[in-house]
Design a protein around this motif. Sequence first.
Motif, PDB file in Angstrom:
ATOM      1  N   UNK A 187       0.830  -1.202   0.000  1.00  0.00           N
ATOM      2  CA  UNK A 187       0.000   0.000   0.000  1.00  0.00           C
ATOM      3  C   UNK A 187       0.865   1.253   0.000  1.00  0.00           C
ATOM      4  N   UNK A 188       1.953   1.227   0.776  1.00  0.00           N
ATOM      5  CA  UNK A 188       2.857   2.381   0.818  1.00  0.00           C
ATOM      6  C   UNK A 188       3.532   2.591  -0.534  1.00  0.00           C
ATOM      7  N   UNK A 189       3.939   1.516  -1.186  1.00  0.00           N
ATOM      8  CA  UNK A 189       4.556   1.634  -2.499  1.00  0.00           C
ATOM      9  C   UNK A 189       3.563   2.146  -3.535  1.00  0.00           C
ATOM     10  N   UNK A 190       2.307   1.749  -3.395  1.00  0.00           N
ATOM     11  CA  UNK A 190       1.278   2.271  -4.300  1.00  0.00           C
ATOM     12  C   UNK A 190       1.160   3.782  -4.159  1.00  0.00           C
ATOM     13  N   UNK A 191       1.251   4.264  -2.925  1.00  0.00           N
ATOM     14  CA  UNK A 191       1.197   5.717  -2.704  1.00  0.00           C
ATOM     15  C   UNK A 191       2.404   6.409  -3.345  1.00  0.00           C
ATOM     16  N   UNK A 192       3.575   5.781  -3.225  1.00  0.00           N
ATOM     17  CA  UNK A 192       4.772   6.344  -3.858  1.00  0.00           C
ATOM     18  C   UNK A 192       4.587   6.402  -5.376  1.00  0.00           C
ATOM     19  N   UNK A 193       4.044   5.321  -5.937  1.00  0.00           N
ATOM     20  CA  UNK A 193       3.825   5.280  -7.384  1.00  0.00           C
ATOM     21  C   UNK A 193       2.844   6.364  -7.815  1.00  0.00           C
ATOM     22  N   UNK A 194       1.774   6.535  -7.064  1.00  0.00           N
ATOM     23  CA  UNK A 194       0.797   7.579  -7.400  1.00  0.00           C
ATOM     24  C   UNK A 194       1.414   8.969  -7.255  1.00  0.00           C
ATOM     25  N   UNK A 215      13.512  13.886 -12.201  1.00  0.00           N
ATOM     26  CA  UNK A 215      14.230  13.493 -10.994  1.00  0.00           C
ATOM     27  C   UNK A 215      13.572  12.269 -10.365  1.00  0.00           C
ATOM     28  N   UNK A 216      14.109  11.844  -9.231  1.00  0.00           N
ATOM     29  CA  UNK A 216      13.538  10.694  -8.527  1.00  0.00           C
ATOM     30  C   UNK A 216      12.088  10.943  -8.132  1.00  0.00           C
ATOM     31  N   UNK A 217      11.718  12.198  -7.898  1.00  0.00           N
ATOM     32  CA  UNK A 217      10.332  12.509  -7.550  1.00  0.00           C
ATOM     33  C   UNK A 217       9.371  12.021  -8.622  1.00  0.00           C
ATOM     34  N   UNK A 218       9.696  12.326  -9.870  1.00  0.00           N
ATOM     35  CA  UNK A 218       8.816  11.930 -10.957  1.00  0.00           C
ATOM     36  C   UNK A 218       9.008  10.498 -11.409  1.00  0.00           C
ATOM     37  N   UNK A 219      10.214   9.989 -11.300  1.00  0.00           N
ATOM     38  CA  UNK A 219      10.510   8.627 -11.759  1.00  0.00           C
ATOM     39  C   UNK A 219      10.269   7.576 -10.683  1.00  0.00           C
ATOM     40  N   UNK A 220       9.845   7.992  -9.499  1.00  0.00           N
ATOM     41  CA  UNK A 220       9.632   7.040  -8.403  1.00  0.00           C
ATOM     42  C   UNK A 220       8.557   6.015  -8.733  1.00  0.00           C
ATOM     43  N   UNK A 221       7.660   6.339  -9.650  1.00  0.00           N
ATOM     44  CA  UNK A 221       6.626   5.378 -10.047  1.00  0.00           C
ATOM     45  C   UNK A 221       7.244   4.079 -10.520  1.00  0.00           C
ATOM     46  N   UNK A 222       8.279   4.179 -11.349  1.00  0.00           N
ATOM     47  CA  UNK A 222       8.849   2.977 -11.958  1.00  0.00           C
ATOM     48  C   UNK A 222       9.677   2.186 -10.942  1.00  0.00           C
ATOM     49  N   UNK A 223      10.407   2.874 -10.079  1.00  0.00           N
ATOM     50  CA  UNK A 223      11.115   2.172  -9.005  1.00  0.00           C
ATOM     51  C   UNK A 223      10.124   1.472  -8.075  1.00  0.00           C
TER      52      UNK A 223
END
Length: 408
Positions: A187-194, A215-223
Amino acid sequence: MTTTAASPRARAVAPSPAVAPPPGNPRFPLFDSLRGLAVLAVVVYHVFVFTGALNRRGIGDAVAVAGSIGPTLFFAISGFLLYRPWVAARAAEKPRPRTRRYLRRRALRILPAYWFALTALAVFPGIVGPFSGDWWRYYFFLQLYDPETLGLGIPVAWTLCVEVSFYLALPLWAAAVRRVRLRGELAALALIAFAGAAVQVAAGREALANVYAQSLLGQSTWFAIGMAIAVVSVAAPRAEGRRRALIGAVAARPVLCWAGAAAVFAALVLVRRVPGGLFGIVAALNTEQPYPKLLADVALTALLVVLVLMPAVWDAPARLPQRLLAAAPLAGLGLISYGVFLWHLTIAELLILPAMPTHFDAHGLGLLQHIPNGGTPVMLVLTLAGACAVAAASYRFVELPFLRRKEG
């Protein structure tokens, strides 16, 4: 049929320290070939840019999408492979990986080849940046955060800036969720992706500068997607009932995963299609895009990444995707993919630009003509061959001496 991700293939001895997992963790050899596919997509894209073939409708549209998916796949692969040992240790109630050892492994993997390529290319053909007063930005992965340095040095190294920021953030995330159940972590990773998707959409609406999206802010979805797949792969053997059946159904149907990925890719091409080829792509990046298009783009890209990665994760009878990913040439390309990524752009410039008409700028943008009579396939073969040759030498003489010290 099992749903564990640690298959006999995964337990195989790594052919090189470059792809060896941390001690005590399974290896996922098909991810080597996924790296090969990702770097191949990037090389094809840049060759099409320099030859002007990206302006061709149909194939140019598809190559433009594939080129953008390449870095996305690299990010998701990093999320999966780097985070899984932390998840597995927590699930087995074992000591988590030592941060110092983890950072040492990352530094030995990423720094020598990059610093060597950056310095060598600054000497010849003389890329701008490394020998300037801003040298520290390029050598320490900070060029992404200044618009004046973003496209200098090794231009594709903006992705390394993102990767390095992820490397530093990962131990902090692992420490923050060490007492969280795996289900809660999903659930936490889903929030990061969103959150990452929200940054991309905001940048597309010109509410945020593009640097935030890159940056990592925008690309965090894929990680986050790769990390979530790592969590699911660790939790799969303990799953019961409906969840176990669902995981088993996905694992048993790799062909459907890739068929679905092909359909999603086609939809993504339609969503991103703009008139004007490369000119249109550049214009779209600097124009406010409608919400439905931006949301569809992020959602389709996320689904595509998941569907492409799945056959490389699960222990299942070998089907077409696994047989393709097990091919030696593709795995070999994946092994030297880091060097190919670092060197291919300059090699493409040196091979292609002298043969082009004079209607282009210094970065290959603004081409008015393309190489005729099948020149693009020839240039692609030459660029790939040259990049592989240089990357193989870099791997043998620059990377391996340091990689052998990863566990020291």
